[in-house]
Structures are given as structure tokens and as C-alpha cells.
Design an enzyme around this catalytic site. Structure first.
Site, PDB file in Angstrom:
ATOM      1  CG  LEU A  95      -3.817  -5.282  18.004  1.00 13.11           C
ATOM      2  CD1 LEU A  95      -3.296  -6.490  17.792  1.00 13.11           C
ATOM      3  CD2 LEU A  95      -2.745  -4.141  18.449  1.00 13.11           C
ATOM      4  CG  HIS A 136     -12.130  -6.552  22.082  1.00  9.88           C
ATOM      5  ND1 HIS A 136     -12.068  -5.191  22.266  1.00  9.88           N
ATOM      6  CD2 HIS A 136     -11.684  -6.883  20.769  1.00  9.88           C
ATOM      7  CE1 HIS A 136     -11.671  -4.583  21.231  1.00  9.88           C
ATOM      8  NE2 HIS A 136     -11.064  -5.678  20.394  1.00  9.88           N
TER       9      HIS A 136
HETATM   10 NI    NI Z   1     -10.082  -5.588  18.544  1.00  4.52          NI
END
Ligand code: NI
Length: 172
Positions: A95, A136
């Protein structure tokens, strides 16, 4: 609860190493609900607190991708305590790097130790998308982005593109 603005590449806050949560206080509950709302609004499957500008080791994940059956998972101070030798390649996005994707290889399965919102220590073994996602997000807590796992050429190209866009005051 409120939707918070996302921190976007090349914002230097994305390179901060986030601080441990420590004792779970009311403040963290508020942060978590803002993170969930921001993540679902985006929409995304995972979010680290630094992505809304808060350098705390807090991660929210929901890999269900079904807005009628949400399964939010909250990880405070998560750490990988075991990872498989077998790897998995996934076309990752972030994002904080909108509309950019790249294939990253990571351990296929991981065991993660964390604390929940009741301050209880928990451990889970994750595979598939959850394993990719948690790795992540833990990277974010250490100031690492998925593009750091790509070739230097690809990383330089996307970094330049976002730096230029930021200069012009628009999204890349
Ligand atoms: Ni990320």
C-alpha cells in the site's frame, strides 16, 4: 476509528526501525482499529503501523479477501522464530508503493511469535499467502520494503518513478 493517510514511497519514515509495543495500553487498541479501517478501505491484505506513520511494532493482516467474512489478525511485536527451507514466490504489492508489483521469494512456511491485544504471547505457523504477508509486514517493522528483495535495476527504477511523482506532488 478513522482512516489514516498512508505513508508512500519515498517517505523516509518507511525506513525507520519501529519500536517494541511494550505494555499493551489503550492507545494501541485505538491504533489497531485505525489500522484495520485503513487496511480495509485501501483495500489491502496487510498493514504495518509505520505505513500510517506510527513507528510501533504492530501489524494487521486479513488474507480472507471477503468483506462479508472478515478475519482480522493482529500481531504485536511479531518475530519469525522458524522458517522453512522451501521457498515460495509471490507477486507482491504494498500500500506504500501503490500499483507496483514484483515477484519476491521467501520461505514458504514460518513460525511467528507475537503478543495479542490481551498481552498474551502467541505462536502460529503460517503458510501460503499468510506466510508471505507476515514476512512482508515484519520487514516493514525493520524499515525494509519488498522492493529491496528485487534486482537493483528494478528497485532503482521504481524508486526514481515515485521520487519524481512526489516532487510533482502527485501519485506515481
Ligand atoms: Ni507493504
Amino acid at each position: 476509528m478513522s482512516i489514516r493517510p498512508l505513508v508512500i514511497l519515498p517517505d523516509s519514515r518507511l525506513r525507520l526501525v519501529s519500536e517494541p509495543v511494550g505494555v499493551v495500553i489503550t492507545e494501541i487498541r485505538g491504533l489497531v482499529s485505525d489500522m484495520l479501517e485503513t487496511m480495509y478501505d485501501a483495500p489491502g491484505v496487510g498493514l504495518a503501523a509505520i505505513q500510517i506513520g506510527v513507528p510501533k511494532r504492530v501489524v494487521t493482516i486479513d488474507t480472507s479477501k471477503d468483506e462479508n467474512a472478515r478475519q482480522p489478525q493482529i500481531f504485536l511485536d511479531p518475530e519469525v522464530v522458524w522458517s522453512s527451507e522451501e521457498k515460495r514466490v509471490y507477486d507482491e504489492g504494498c500500500l506504500s508503493i501503490p500499483e507496483y508489483y514484483g515477484e519476491v521469494e521467501r520461505p514458504e512456511r514460518v513460525r511467528v511469535r507475537f503478543r495479542d491485544l490481551d498481552d498474551k504471547e502467541q505462536e502460529i505457523e503460517a503458510d501460503g499467502l499468510l506466510a508471505t504477508c507476515i514476512q512482508h509486514e515484519i520487514d516493514h517493522l525493520n524499515g525494509i520494503l519488498f522492493i529491496d528483495h528485487l534486482s537493483k535495476l528494478k528497485r532503482d527504477r521504481v524508486t526514481k518513478k515515485f521520487a519524481k511523482a512526489a516532487k510533482r506532488g502527485e501519485a506515481a
